[in-house]
Write a protein that holds these residues in place. Structure first.
Motif, short mmCIF file in Angstrom:
data_model
loop_
_atom_site.label_atom_id
_atom_site.label_comp_id
_atom_site.label_asym_id
_atom_site.label_seq_id
_atom_site.Cartn_x
_atom_site.Cartn_y
_atom_site.Cartn_z
N ASP A 188 -13.63 -6.32 3.05
CA ASP A 188 -12.63 -6.48 2.00
C ASP A 188 -12.90 -7.73 1.18
O ASP A 188 -12.87 -7.72 -0.06
CB ASP A 188 -11.24 -6.52 2.65
CG ASP A 188 -10.10 -6.67 1.65
OD1 ASP A 188 -10.27 -6.29 0.47
OD2 ASP A 188 -9.03 -7.15 2.06
N LEU A 225 -4.25 5.57 8.48
CA LEU A 225 -4.99 5.22 7.27
C LEU A 225 -6.30 5.97 7.11
O LEU A 225 -7.05 5.69 6.17
CB LEU A 225 -5.30 3.71 7.29
CG LEU A 225 -4.08 2.79 7.33
CD1 LEU A 225 -4.51 1.35 7.57
CD2 LEU A 225 -3.28 2.90 6.03
N ALA A 258 0.81 -1.22 0.00
CA ALA A 258 0.00 0.00 0.00
C ALA A 258 0.85 1.27 0.00
O ALA A 258 0.31 2.37 -0.18
CB ALA A 258 -0.93 0.00 1.21
N CYS A 276 3.74 2.55 10.18
CA CYS A 276 2.96 3.02 9.03
C CYS A 276 2.27 4.35 9.30
O CYS A 276 1.96 4.68 10.45
CB CYS A 276 1.87 1.99 8.68
SG CYS A 276 2.45 0.31 8.49
N PHE A 308 -5.41 -2.23 4.97
CA PHE A 308 -4.65 -1.54 3.93
C PHE A 308 -5.30 -1.66 2.55
O PHE A 308 -4.78 -1.12 1.58
CB PHE A 308 -3.22 -2.11 3.86
CG PHE A 308 -2.45 -1.97 5.13
CD1 PHE A 308 -1.92 -0.74 5.51
CD2 PHE A 308 -2.27 -3.05 5.97
CE1 PHE A 308 -1.21 -0.60 6.69
CE2 PHE A 308 -1.56 -2.93 7.16
CZ PHE A 308 -1.04 -1.70 7.52
N HIS A 309 -6.44 -2.35 2.46
CA HIS A 309 -7.02 -2.65 1.15
C HIS A 309 -8.22 -1.81 0.78
O HIS A 309 -8.61 -1.78 -0.40
CB HIS A 309 -7.43 -4.13 1.09
CG HIS A 309 -6.28 -5.07 1.18
ND1 HIS A 309 -6.43 -6.41 1.50
CD2 HIS A 309 -4.94 -4.87 1.02
CE1 HIS A 309 -5.25 -7.00 1.51
NE2 HIS A 309 -4.33 -6.09 1.22
#
Length: 267
Positions: free
Chosen positions: A135, A103, A52, A100, A165-166
């Motif tokens: 997802d 998001l 991602a 990370c 992350f999708h």
């Protein structure tokens, strides 16, 4: 033999290394808010985070780096086992952790057709499961409404198996405003309710439309106010002796049914 021979030999980072100390603070919600970063622990999460493009730092033990050498970049920072334990919430750390960027999506994508809206969801494991199911069925986004758990919580990230992350994750405190926004976008808003007037078995005509599902809190379900704001209240028929279904199970059934009907309508 060095795992990455092109890189000069260097000592492993320890739990006292400043960047490791800073990363360990991301285990707490206050640390995540202050830094705008979170930890993705384990192979599924770290690999999905790399794909991602949201990884800022990557840590692995020597064993972890060997185990995941097929996809770990050469820039991974090698740490001691003790340092990895300080970056982990699990009893047996998996050997790889990614730092990370948060998001949070600012808004829903255009032309959404299927959206999951857990309201006041408290358990991070349930939140991660709803994200993972969303997802899996091809939903367009997840909106965490009301006083919901932080989706960057370590248990939530692990339970999602990389799915955080999708697809877009949106957080909104005002659940009533979320419902109004979804309806303004042309989505039919469906509320799960044990006494709903529409049976899921008979809801195919509704499910063929662009749809947003409201799922209530684990202990209290959806408030009557939110149920009233929805276009329809839908019940899942229970034919056995179980009194009810838990949040994650109910969400899985409803989202799968919606995705099935929409796919059939598109065929």
């Amino acid at each position: 033999m060095s795992l990455y021979p092109e890189r000069p030999a260097e000592p492993l980072f320890t739990e006292r290394t400043p960047r490791v100390v800073s990363a360990s603070k991301l285990l707490r919600v206050a640390g995540r808010r202050k830094a705008g970063r979170f930890l993705a622990e384990g192979a599924n999460a770290a690999e999905a985070a790399l794909a991602a493009g949201v990884v800022e730092e990557l840590y692995a033990t020597v064993d972890g780096a060997e185990r995941y050498a097929a996809w770990l970049p050469a820039t991974v920072a090698l740490v001691t086992d003790r340092a990895m334990r300080g970056l982990s919430e699990t009893v047996t750390p998996p050997g790889v952790v990614a730092v990370c960027r948060l998001l949070d999506a600012h808004d829903l994508p255009a032309d959404v057709r299927l959206v999951a809206v857990p309201v006041d969801i408290a358990d991070p494991g349930n939140a991660g499961t709803v994200i993972r199911v969303s997802d899996a069925v091809g939903a367009d986004a997840v909106v965490l409404a009301g006083e919901s758990v932080d989706p960057h919580n370590g248990k939530c990230v692990r339970s999602s198996a990389g799915s955080v992350f999708h697809l877009p994750l949106v957080r909104r405190r005002d659940a009533e405003a979320v419902v109004a926004d979804l309806r303004a976008r042309g989505l039919t808003v469906l509320a799960t309710a044990a006494d709903g007037e529409v049976s899921l078995d008979d809801a195919d005509e509704l499910l063929a439309r662009p749809t947003a599902w409201l799922f209530g809190n684990e202990a209290h379900g959806l408030s009557r106010e939110l149920q009233t704001l929805a276009d329809h209240r839908v019940r899942i028929p229970i034919r056995g002796r179980a009194e009810s279904l838990n949040l994650a199970t109910a969400a899985s059934i409803c989202l799968y049914q919606s995705a099935r009907v929409q796919a059939r309508s598109d065929a």
